[in-house]
Design a protein around this motif. Structure first.
Motif, PDB file in Angstrom:
ATOM      1  N   PRO A   4      -7.565  12.910   7.031  1.00  0.00           N
ATOM      2  CA  PRO A   4      -8.825  12.840   7.790  1.00  0.00           C
ATOM      3  C   PRO A   4      -9.916  13.786   7.309  1.00  0.00           C
ATOM      4  CG  PRO A   4      -7.077  13.894   9.084  1.00  0.00           C
ATOM      5  CD  PRO A   4      -6.431  13.327   7.875  1.00  0.00           C
ATOM      6  N   LEU A   5      -9.548  14.887   6.669  1.00  0.00           N
ATOM      7  CA  LEU A   5     -10.560  15.853   6.217  1.00  0.00           C
ATOM      8  C   LEU A   5     -10.895  15.719   4.732  1.00  0.00           C
ATOM      9  CD1 LEU A   5      -9.356  19.060   8.129  1.00  0.00           C
ATOM     10  CD2 LEU A   5     -11.189  17.486   8.769  1.00  0.00           C
ATOM     11  N   THR A   6      -9.866  15.553   3.899  1.00  0.00           N
ATOM     12  CA  THR A   6     -10.100  15.540   2.450  1.00  0.00           C
ATOM     13  C   THR A   6     -10.290  14.131   1.890  1.00  0.00           C
ATOM     14  OG1 THR A   6      -7.729  15.418   1.981  1.00  0.00           O
ATOM     15  CG2 THR A   6      -8.705  17.618   2.177  1.00  0.00           C
ATOM     16  N   ASP A   7      -9.937  13.084   2.687  1.00  0.00           N
ATOM     17  CA  ASP A   7     -10.020  11.689   2.251  1.00  0.00           C
ATOM     18  C   ASP A   7      -9.070  11.382   1.084  1.00  0.00           C
ATOM     19  OD1 ASP A   7     -11.098   9.226   2.979  1.00  0.00           O
ATOM     20  OD2 ASP A   7     -12.489   9.245   1.301  1.00  0.00           O
ATOM     21  N   VAL A   8      -8.105  12.264   0.860  1.00  0.00           N
ATOM     22  CA  VAL A   8      -7.096  12.028  -0.186  1.00  0.00           C
ATOM     23  C   VAL A   8      -6.063  11.049   0.365  1.00  0.00           C
ATOM     24  CG1 VAL A   8      -5.205  13.125  -1.480  1.00  0.00           C
ATOM     25  CG2 VAL A   8      -7.417  14.272  -1.275  1.00  0.00           C
ATOM     26  N   VAL A   9      -5.641  10.092  -0.465  1.00  0.00           N
ATOM     27  CA  VAL A   9      -4.659   9.107  -0.010  1.00  0.00           C
ATOM     28  C   VAL A   9      -3.309   9.778   0.241  1.00  0.00           C
ATOM     29  CG1 VAL A   9      -4.067   8.391  -2.382  1.00  0.00           C
ATOM     30  CG2 VAL A   9      -3.612   6.855  -0.473  1.00  0.00           C
ATOM     31  N   THR A  10      -2.698   9.485   1.388  1.00  0.00           N
ATOM     32  CA  THR A  10      -1.434  10.137   1.760  1.00  0.00           C
ATOM     33  C   THR A  10      -0.246   9.177   1.795  1.00  0.00           C
ATOM     34  OG1 THR A  10      -1.961   9.809   4.101  1.00  0.00           O
ATOM     35  CG2 THR A  10      -2.580  11.938   3.115  1.00  0.00           C
ATOM     36  N   HIS A  11      -0.513   7.877   1.923  1.00  0.00           N
ATOM     37  CA  HIS A  11       0.588   6.902   1.947  1.00  0.00           C
ATOM     38  C   HIS A  11       0.031   5.504   1.691  1.00  0.00           C
ATOM     39  CE1 HIS A  11       3.885   4.375   3.458  1.00  0.00           C
ATOM     40  NE2 HIS A  11       4.654   5.415   3.199  1.00  0.00           N
ATOM     41  N   VAL A  12       0.807   4.672   1.002  1.00  0.00           N
ATOM     42  CA  VAL A  12       0.371   3.301   0.715  1.00  0.00           C
ATOM     43  C   VAL A  12       1.497   2.316   1.015  1.00  0.00           C
ATOM     44  CG1 VAL A  12      -0.528   1.717  -1.033  1.00  0.00           C
ATOM     45  CG2 VAL A  12      -1.203   4.103  -1.098  1.00  0.00           C
ATOM     46  N   ASP A  13       1.128   1.221   1.692  1.00  0.00           N
ATOM     47  CA  ASP A  13       2.061   0.112   1.922  1.00  0.00           C
ATOM     48  C   ASP A  13       1.696  -1.038   0.982  1.00  0.00           C
ATOM     49  OD1 ASP A  13       3.295   1.477   3.948  1.00  0.00           O
ATOM     50  OD2 ASP A  13       2.309   0.402   5.574  1.00  0.00           O
ATOM     51  N   PHE A  14       2.673  -1.503   0.208  1.00  0.00           N
ATOM     52  CA  PHE A  14       2.478  -2.656  -0.665  1.00  0.00           C
ATOM     53  C   PHE A  14       3.241  -3.850  -0.085  1.00  0.00           C
ATOM     54  CE2 PHE A  14       1.867   0.929  -3.532  1.00  0.00           C
ATOM     55  CZ  PHE A  14       0.801   0.533  -4.323  1.00  0.00           C
ATOM     56  N   LEU A  15       2.649  -5.032  -0.162  1.00  0.00           N
ATOM     57  CA  LEU A  15       3.316  -6.256   0.264  1.00  0.00           C
ATOM     58  C   LEU A  15       3.663  -7.074  -0.976  1.00  0.00           C
ATOM     59  CD1 LEU A  15       4.165  -8.315   2.505  1.00  0.00           C
ATOM     60  CD2 LEU A  15       1.840  -9.246   2.326  1.00  0.00           C
ATOM     61  N   GLU A  16       4.945  -7.391  -1.123  1.00  0.00           N
ATOM     62  CA  GLU A  16       5.380  -8.176  -2.281  1.00  0.00           C
ATOM     63  C   GLU A  16       4.962  -9.644  -2.109  1.00  0.00           C
ATOM     64  OE1 GLU A  16       9.225  -8.740  -5.219  1.00  0.00           O
ATOM     65  OE2 GLU A  16       9.506  -7.738  -3.292  1.00  0.00           O
ATOM     66  N   LEU A  17       4.504 -10.241  -3.220  1.00  0.00           N
ATOM     67  CA  LEU A  17       4.043 -11.624  -3.197  1.00  0.00           C
ATOM     68  C   LEU A  17       5.087 -12.553  -3.814  1.00  0.00           C
ATOM     69  CD1 LEU A  17       0.344 -11.157  -4.399  1.00  0.00           C
ATOM     70  CD2 LEU A  17       1.230 -11.093  -2.075  1.00  0.00           C
ATOM     71  N   PHE A  18       5.134 -13.764  -3.276  1.00  0.00           N
ATOM     72  CA  PHE A  18       6.014 -14.804  -3.808  1.00  0.00           C
ATOM     73  C   PHE A  18       5.212 -16.086  -3.974  1.00  0.00           C
ATOM     74  CE2 PHE A  18       8.584 -11.781  -1.469  1.00  0.00           C
ATOM     75  CZ  PHE A  18       9.596 -11.490  -2.382  1.00  0.00           C
ATOM     76  N   GLU A  19       5.506 -16.860  -5.030  1.00  0.00           N
ATOM     77  CA  GLU A  19       4.717 -18.049  -5.360  1.00  0.00           C
ATOM     78  C   GLU A  19       4.617 -19.055  -4.220  1.00  0.00           C
ATOM     79  OE1 GLU A  19       6.184 -19.815  -8.921  1.00  0.00           O
ATOM     80  OE2 GLU A  19       5.696 -18.086 -10.175  1.00  0.00           O
TER      81      GLU A  19
END
Length: 198
Positions: A80-95
C-alpha cells in the motif's frame, strides 16, 4: 495475442517468513491455479514489470522448473505504501476451456464532433471478454470516425468474433461532449438570433 516468457522456481515453504525472504531477494511469491493442482512458486520482480505495468493484455509462457504452462495474470497484490508487487496469482489456460480477460480498447479514426470543438470522453479503457484462448485479440478496435457532437458509442455496438463481451450493453464507452467554449458560443449564437428576431 502477445505473449511473454517468464521463468519461476517452486517454493518448498509457503509461510509468511519465506515470502518475506523472497521479497528481500527481489523475488515475488506466486501461485498458478486452474489445472489439476495449485503450484506455489517465485518469480523475479523485474520479470513481472512488463506484464503488470502495461495497459496491454498478454499471455504468459510460464516455465516452472522445466514444466511449461500458458497463463494469464488473474490478480496482483501491491504494497500500500511502496506500490511494490507482493504477490501474483496466475491462471493456467487450456485450449478447450473459456477464460475471462480484460482487453484494452483502441480508438480508431478522428471524431467529427471533436473536429468542431467537442471533447472526447472515454469512460472505458478496457472491456471484460470471455472466450477460448485462441480467439483472443490484442485489443478491441472502436471506430470513432462517425462520432458526432453529443453522440456516444455503447458496449452493445461492439462485436468481436467468437468472443463474448461481458460488460452491460447499454453502458457508454466513449462520447463527444460539447466543450465549455462550444456551449458558450452556441448560447451567444442563440441569443444573437433571438435578439435579431425582435
Amino acid at each position: 495475442m502477445k505473449s511473454i516468457a517468464i521463468s519461476g522456481s517452486k517454493r518448498s515453504n509457503v509461510g509468511k517468513r519465506d515470502a518475506k525472504e523472497l521479497r528481500y531477494e527481489g523475488l515475488v511469491p506466486a501461485v498458478l491455479y486452474g489445472g489439476k493442482e495449485q503450484t506455489h512458486f517465485s518469480v523475479s520482480a523485474a520479470d513481472l514489470r512488463p506484464v503488470l505495468y502495461t495497459p496491454d493484455a498478454m499471455f504468459i509462457e510460464l516455465t516452472i522448473e522445466g514444466a511449461k504452462h500458458t497463463a494469464i495474470v488473474k490478480d496482483a497484490q501491491f504494497h500500500p505504501l511502496t506500490d511494490v508487487v507482493t504477490h501474483v496469482d496466475f491462471l493456467e489456460l487450456f485450449e478447450d476451456k473459456p477464460v475471462v480477460m480484460e482487453l484494452p480498447i483502441r480508438l480508431e479514426g478522428t471524431s467529427p464532433g471533436v473536429r468542431i470543438g467537442g471533447k472526447l470522453n472515454q469512460k472505458y479503457r478496457k472491456l471484460k471478454v470471455k472466450g477460448l484462448p485462441k480467439d483472443f485479440v490484442d485489443f478491441v478496435p472502436v471506430d470513432i470516425s462517425k462520432l458526432e457532437l453529443g453522440k456516444n458509442i455503447r458496449v452493445g455496438e461492439i462485436k468481436l468474433e467468437n468472443l463474448e463481451i461481458l460488460n452491460a450493453k447499454v453502458d457508454t464507452m466513449v462520447s463527444v461532449l460539447a466543450s465549455r467554449a462550444t456551449r458558450q458560443a452556441d448560447a451567444e449564437a442563440a441569443a444573437a438570433t433571438k435578439g435579431g428576431k425582435k
